[in-house]
Write a protein that holds these residues in place. Structure first.
Motif, mmCIF file in Angstrom:
data_model
loop_
_atom_site.group_PDB
_atom_site.id
_atom_site.type_symbol
_atom_site.label_atom_id
_atom_site.label_comp_id
_atom_site.label_asym_id
_atom_site.label_seq_id
_atom_site.Cartn_x
_atom_site.Cartn_y
_atom_site.Cartn_z
ATOM 1 N N GLN A 1 0.807 -1.226 0.000
ATOM 2 C CA GLN A 1 0.000 0.000 0.000
ATOM 3 C C GLN A 1 0.834 1.267 0.000
ATOM 4 N N PHE A 2 2.091 1.171 0.470
ATOM 5 C CA PHE A 2 2.890 2.376 0.659
ATOM 6 C C PHE A 2 4.156 2.301 -0.184
ATOM 7 N N SER A 3 4.648 3.470 -0.569
ATOM 8 C CA SER A 3 5.893 3.530 -1.329
ATOM 9 C C SER A 3 7.079 3.339 -0.395
ATOM 10 N N ALA A 4 8.218 2.971 -0.961
ATOM 11 C CA ALA A 4 9.416 2.745 -0.145
ATOM 12 C C ALA A 4 9.890 4.035 0.504
ATOM 13 N N ALA A 5 9.711 5.172 -0.194
ATOM 14 C CA ALA A 5 10.195 6.448 0.341
ATOM 15 C C ALA A 5 9.394 6.914 1.543
ATOM 16 N N SER A 6 8.149 6.428 1.693
ATOM 17 C CA SER A 6 7.317 6.871 2.814
ATOM 18 C C SER A 6 7.798 6.325 4.143
ATOM 19 N N GLY A 7 8.569 5.236 4.126
ATOM 20 C CA GLY A 7 9.015 4.600 5.356
ATOM 21 C C GLY A 7 8.037 3.601 5.912
ATOM 22 N N SER B 1 14.951 3.404 7.000
ATOM 23 C CA SER B 1 14.622 2.004 6.711
ATOM 24 C C SER B 1 15.906 1.224 6.513
ATOM 25 N N PRO B 2 16.101 0.128 7.266
ATOM 26 C CA PRO B 2 17.300 -0.699 7.078
ATOM 27 C C PRO B 2 17.397 -1.193 5.639
ATOM 28 N N GLY B 3 18.548 -1.009 5.044
ATOM 29 C CA GLY B 3 18.764 -1.425 3.667
ATOM 30 C C GLY B 3 18.364 -0.392 2.644
ATOM 31 N N ILE B 4 17.579 0.605 3.034
ATOM 32 C CA ILE B 4 17.158 1.663 2.102
ATOM 33 C C ILE B 4 17.839 2.975 2.428
ATOM 34 N N GLY B 5 17.872 3.332 3.708
ATOM 35 C CA GLY B 5 18.510 4.576 4.109
ATOM 36 C C GLY B 5 17.520 5.524 4.756
ATOM 37 N N LEU B 6 17.885 6.768 4.768
ATOM 38 C CA LEU B 6 17.111 7.794 5.450
ATOM 39 C C LEU B 6 15.915 8.199 4.596
ATOM 40 N N ASN B 7 14.719 8.121 5.172
ATOM 41 C CA ASN B 7 13.514 8.565 4.482
ATOM 42 C C ASN B 7 13.161 10.011 4.813
ATOM 43 N N ARG B 8 13.388 10.367 6.062
ATOM 44 C CA ARG B 8 13.007 11.704 6.522
ATOM 45 C C ARG B 8 13.876 12.077 7.706
ATOM 46 N N ASN B 9 14.271 13.346 7.750
ATOM 47 C CA ASN B 9 15.080 13.827 8.874
ATOM 48 C C ASN B 9 14.742 15.296 9.148
ATOM 49 N N GLU B 10 14.528 15.592 10.424
ATOM 50 C CA GLU B 10 14.294 16.968 10.866
ATOM 51 C C GLU B 10 15.172 17.221 12.080
ATOM 52 N N THR B 11 15.968 18.265 12.014
ATOM 53 C CA THR B 11 16.837 18.652 13.114
ATOM 54 C C THR B 11 16.623 20.126 13.400
ATOM 55 N N ARG B 12 16.434 20.449 14.679
ATOM 56 C CA ARG B 12 16.204 21.850 15.048
ATOM 57 C C ARG B 12 16.946 22.183 16.324
ATOM 58 N N LEU B 13 17.539 23.387 16.335
ATOM 59 C CA LEU B 13 18.215 23.904 17.514
ATOM 60 C C LEU B 13 17.741 25.336 17.732
ATOM 61 N N ALA B 14 17.207 25.605 18.926
ATOM 62 C CA ALA B 14 16.740 26.945 19.279
ATOM 63 C C ALA B 14 17.402 27.354 20.586
ATOM 64 N N VAL B 15 18.100 28.479 20.564
ATOM 65 C CA VAL B 15 18.803 28.990 21.731
ATOM 66 C C VAL B 15 18.367 30.429 21.954
ATOM 67 N N THR B 16 17.986 30.750 23.169
ATOM 68 C CA THR B 16 17.580 32.108 23.519
ATOM 69 C C THR B 16 18.438 32.592 24.671
ATOM 70 N N GLY B 17 19.187 33.660 24.433
ATOM 71 C CA GLY B 17 20.034 34.249 25.455
ATOM 72 C C GLY B 17 19.563 35.641 25.807
ATOM 73 N N SER C 1 17.263 25.063 11.592
ATOM 74 C CA SER C 1 16.680 23.744 11.351
ATOM 75 C C SER C 1 17.174 23.194 10.020
ATOM 76 N N TYR C 2 17.198 21.881 9.958
ATOM 77 C CA TYR C 2 17.610 21.164 8.748
ATOM 78 C C TYR C 2 16.527 20.145 8.413
ATOM 79 N N LEU C 3 16.137 20.077 7.140
ATOM 80 C CA LEU C 3 15.085 19.168 6.695
ATOM 81 C C LEU C 3 15.581 18.351 5.508
ATOM 82 N N TRP C 4 15.309 17.050 5.590
ATOM 83 C CA TRP C 4 15.611 16.151 4.477
ATOM 84 C C TRP C 4 14.386 15.297 4.194
ATOM 85 N N LEU C 5 13.932 15.283 2.934
ATOM 86 C CA LEU C 5 12.825 14.444 2.492
ATOM 87 C C LEU C 5 13.250 13.693 1.241
ATOM 88 N N ALA C 6 13.113 12.389 1.294
ATOM 89 C CA ALA C 6 13.429 11.593 0.109
ATOM 90 C C ALA C 6 12.358 11.798 -0.956
#
Length: 754
Positions: A588-594, A623-639, A647-652
């Motif tokens: 039902q789902f594509s490989a990129a969806s995870g 996904s093991p054997g496929i790789g990264l499907n989605r990645n979100e990284t965020r850093l917020a600092v308030t001084g 932030s960094y976003l990766w979408l296959a």
């Protein structure tokens, strides 16, 4: 015989004090006197001795023989001298006289009963209510202190606007005239004797009743340098929140339109409506008139924005747009929403910076929410603005109605819910497949119940049945009428385990969710489920499709574990690990969806926070054997002076509708408080796939207690068939004190206590 006015009342009180034998001198405090106070009362005050005695009195008649009044009067001083023969009263040392809402404080005060005049020696302060304060060296006033002359004086309005003048004249308790005056909301001190901005005028008139300021020969000065002159100028005083008049002009620059100057004009249309008219003239010859109208009702509100342009840079010189948004609440509890959007052409909104929307929406909505039911209905017509050849293949007419009701059955326990809904859509195209039209009727019955065991286990059972009927036109791949019924059964098991060590609390919770629905595959068009997102937010969803046209089938287990840590020092950690396991892959789902395969990709999420100063977030699906499907990284600092949000976003490719290519971008937003009053902000978006920036912007802001200046520079690097790359420069200035509150929140200097 006339009744005593306010002047008579205060005069009678002071005259009462003059009944003391000539030359009598005593430290005294006379308080609580009224218009009915007579000589015996004053005499009683003096016989009490020199220890700050107090006396009160009241009579039915007044000295003028008119009606009585309860206007309160109080006089206090370190020393009071009465001279009966000359009918004079002299008070000195911390003198304060209160008459209603007027308070006069001075070094010394003389009351002349023969001329009905009060003379005050400064430094003195005269406060009329909570909005007007005078500070002067000398004052000659009427006995009600609402008329007179003040010299070497300052007038302060609402503790925001201060005006200095060689002479100030009050008349009728309403008009105040300031001669050879200057007005500013900026703080003036020995270290900064010249205000950042001021308006000098030969005369300023303050109408206290209308709350307006009138300037004659007005000259605007910035840093002491004259920059603008007007023979007449009218402005609201600081107590006015809304008043018709010109707002501060704005300057902007665009690559396409050139240098532009705007002069907004604000119009009040009663207590609950107003409008803003903004004419703008660009150096390319383009002229635009923008309009914003707002109206509040007892049960709703409406807002309309629009513009009309004579555009010299377009093949279509006459261009316009109109957006209307409204909402109302009916007596039955029903809420009505209205949205109307019109644009003369698809490029107008973006080229002039009015909106970045890619489609126009005209819709009406109805909804009502009660304790155990919810009703909603909507009808919308869409018009795409993107320059694509398949625009007529996008559904342009959409109607939707749904109703849900909840019960708590005694026999079954838990909660029983029923939902009925109807959906219809229509495309402009009449071509087969591409111009598909359709409708859907749905009914759903679901039951949920939860148990908590003695060991802390949380069990939840769910059962549901959904029935759908689809009608399809202009698509030969599907039958004109299709029906389906999909049952669902689920069991959710959780076991929260808690541990405390000192001031640290930890909770770990394993979770297993078993879900089953039959594996039938009926040919039904997919209108609302083409985008599939998989992550920590929907790991434990009963159905991972986002809409109703597709139903996740087969036996599956959503498995995961969460861990949280809370500490008294503010350091908090949350983490999640999980995946979806299936008895068999239904394809039902594509490989990129995870979500493809018998075992889905692994969901990993973690968040570290420390109060409101630090936040680190990591979400990923691989996904093991496929790789990264989605990645979100965020850093917020308030001084204290610096804040950063990156932030960094990766979408296959083919993940969440990202069908064209892999998507990878980096976004940075930062702010720096350079010094008190000065702040800079910057934003930058970079496309790591193409190796080029998408957009960038810089804003430099200066704020103090009397003004705000914004300088902005933005650049869009993207271009397409109907939108070209552009650079925009803007400047905006706001002066505080005229019908506004101070724009400064950071870097504000404290005001003196007037």
């Amino acid at each position: 015989m006339r009744a005593p006015g306010r002047t008579d009342i205060l005069a009678a009180t002071l005259l009462a004090l003059l009944s003391v034998p000539a030359g009598a001198t005593t430290p005294a405090r006379v308080a609580g006197l009224h218009s009915a106070v007579l000589p015996p009362v004053a005499a009683a005050a003096t016989t009490a001795g020199g220890s700050g005695a107090r006396s009160d009195g009241r009579r039915a008649d007044s000295p003028a023989g008119g009606a009585s009044s309860d206007m309160p009067v109080a006089l206090s001083a370190d020393r009071i001298t009465f001279t009966t023969g000359y009918r004079m009263l002299r008070a000195s040392g911390n003198v304060e006289i209160t008459y209603g809402s007027i308070v006069l404080s001075a070094r010394a005060l003389t009351y002349d009963a023969l001329n009905n005049r009060i003379t005050a020696e400064g430094p003195l302060r005269l406060r009329d209510g909570d909005t007007v304060t005078f500070i002067a060296d000398y004052a000659r006033l009427s006995t009600d202190m609402r008329e007179g002359i003040l010299r070497s004086a300052r007038m302060v309005l609402n503790r925001q606007m201060q005006m200095t003048a060689a002479e100030i004249r009050r008349s009728g308790g309403r008009y105040t005239r300031l001669f050879r005056a200057a007005a500013s909301a900026c703080t003036v001190s020995r270290a900064r004797p010249t205000p950042l901005w001021q308006i000098r005028a030969s005369q300023i008139i303050h109408d206290q009743q209308r709350r307006q300021l009138f300037f004659e020969n007005a000259e605007l000065r910035l840093g002491g340098v004259p920059v603008f002159w007007l023979p007449r100028l009218r402005l609201p005083d600081p107590s006015v929140r809304r008043a018709s008049g010109f707002l501060v002009p704005e300057v902007a620059n665009s690559d396409r339109l050139g240098l532009g100057l705007s002069a907004p004009y604000f119009v009040t249309l009663g207590d609950y409506a107003d409008a803003t008219l903004t004419p703008t003239l660009y150096s390319t010859g383009t002229a635009t008139l923008a309009v914003e109208l707002r109206r509040n009702f007892r049960n709703g509100a409406i807002r309309a924005t629009g513009a009309l342009s004579h555009d010299s840079v377009s093949a279509r010189p006459g261009r316009a747009y109109l957006f209307v948004d409204g909402k109302w609440r009916l007596a039955s509890g029903m809420q009505v929403g209205l949205r109307l959007q019109f644009a003369s052409d698809r490029d107008y909104l973006r080229e002039h910076g009015f909106s970045a929307t890619t489609r126009l929406e005209n819709a009406i909505t109805l909804n009502r929410t009660r304790r155990a039911s919810q009703f909603s209905a909507a009808m919308a017509v869409y018009r795409p603005l993107a320059a694509i050849s398949t625009a007529d293949q996008i559904p342009q007419l959409l109607g939707d109605v749904s109703y849900r009701h909840l019960w708590q059955p005694r026999l079954l326990g838990g909660q029983l819910g029923m939902t009925v809904s109807a959906l219809g859509y229509m495309r402009r195209s009449t071509a087969d497949i591409l111009g598909r039209d359709g409708r859907r009727l749905s009914a759903r019955l679901d039951w949920t119940r939860q148990w908590i065991t003695g060991r802390g286990l949380v069990l939840q059972a769910t059962a549901a049945m959904q029935a759908d009927s689809y009608g399809v036109q202009q698509d030969s791949r599907f039958a004109p009428l299709t029906r389906r019924a999909v049952p669902l059964v689920a069991l959710d098991w959780r076991w929260p385990l808690e541990r405390s060590r000192g001031q640290v609390q930890e909770v770990i919770q394993p979770r297993l969710q078993l879900v089953w629905s039959p594996g039938s595959n009926i040919a039904i068009p997919d209108e609302d489920s083409p985008l599939v997102e998989f992550g920590p937010a929907n790991l434990f969803s009963l159905d991972h499709f986002t809409g109703s046209d597709r139903v996740e089938r087969g036996l599956r287990a959503n498995v995961g574990i969460t861990w949280s840590r809370r500490a008294a020092d503010g350091w908090n950690i949350d983490a999640l690990l999980g995946r979806v396991l299936r008895l068999s892959d239904q394809g039902q789902f594509s490989a990129a969806s995870g979500l493809s395969g018998a075992a889905s990709g692994v969901v990993v999420a973690a968040q570290v926070t420390r109060m409101d100063r630090l936040r680190m977030v990591q979400r990923m699906v691989f996904s093991p054997g496929i790789g990264l499907n989605r990645n979100e990284t965020r850093l917020a600092v308030t001084g204290k002076r610096f804040d950063l949000d990156t932030s960094y976003l990766w979408l296959a490719q083919n993940n969440a509708g990202n069908s064209l290519r892999d998507r990878s971008e980096w976004l940075v937003q930062a702010g720096w408080q350079i010094s008190r009053g000065w702040r800079s902000e910057a934003s930058w978006r970079y496309d790591l796939v193409t190796g080029a920036p998408s957009d960038a912007g810089v804003v430099l802001t200066y704020r103090n207690e009397c003004m705000k200046v914004d300088l902005s520079l933005s650049r869009s690097f993207l271009s397409s068939s109907n939108v070209s790359a552009s650079t925009n420069i803007g400047i905006k200035v706001a002066l505080a004190g005229f019908g506004t509150v101070s724009p400064a929140t950071a870097g504000k200097r404290p005001c003196a206590e007037f």
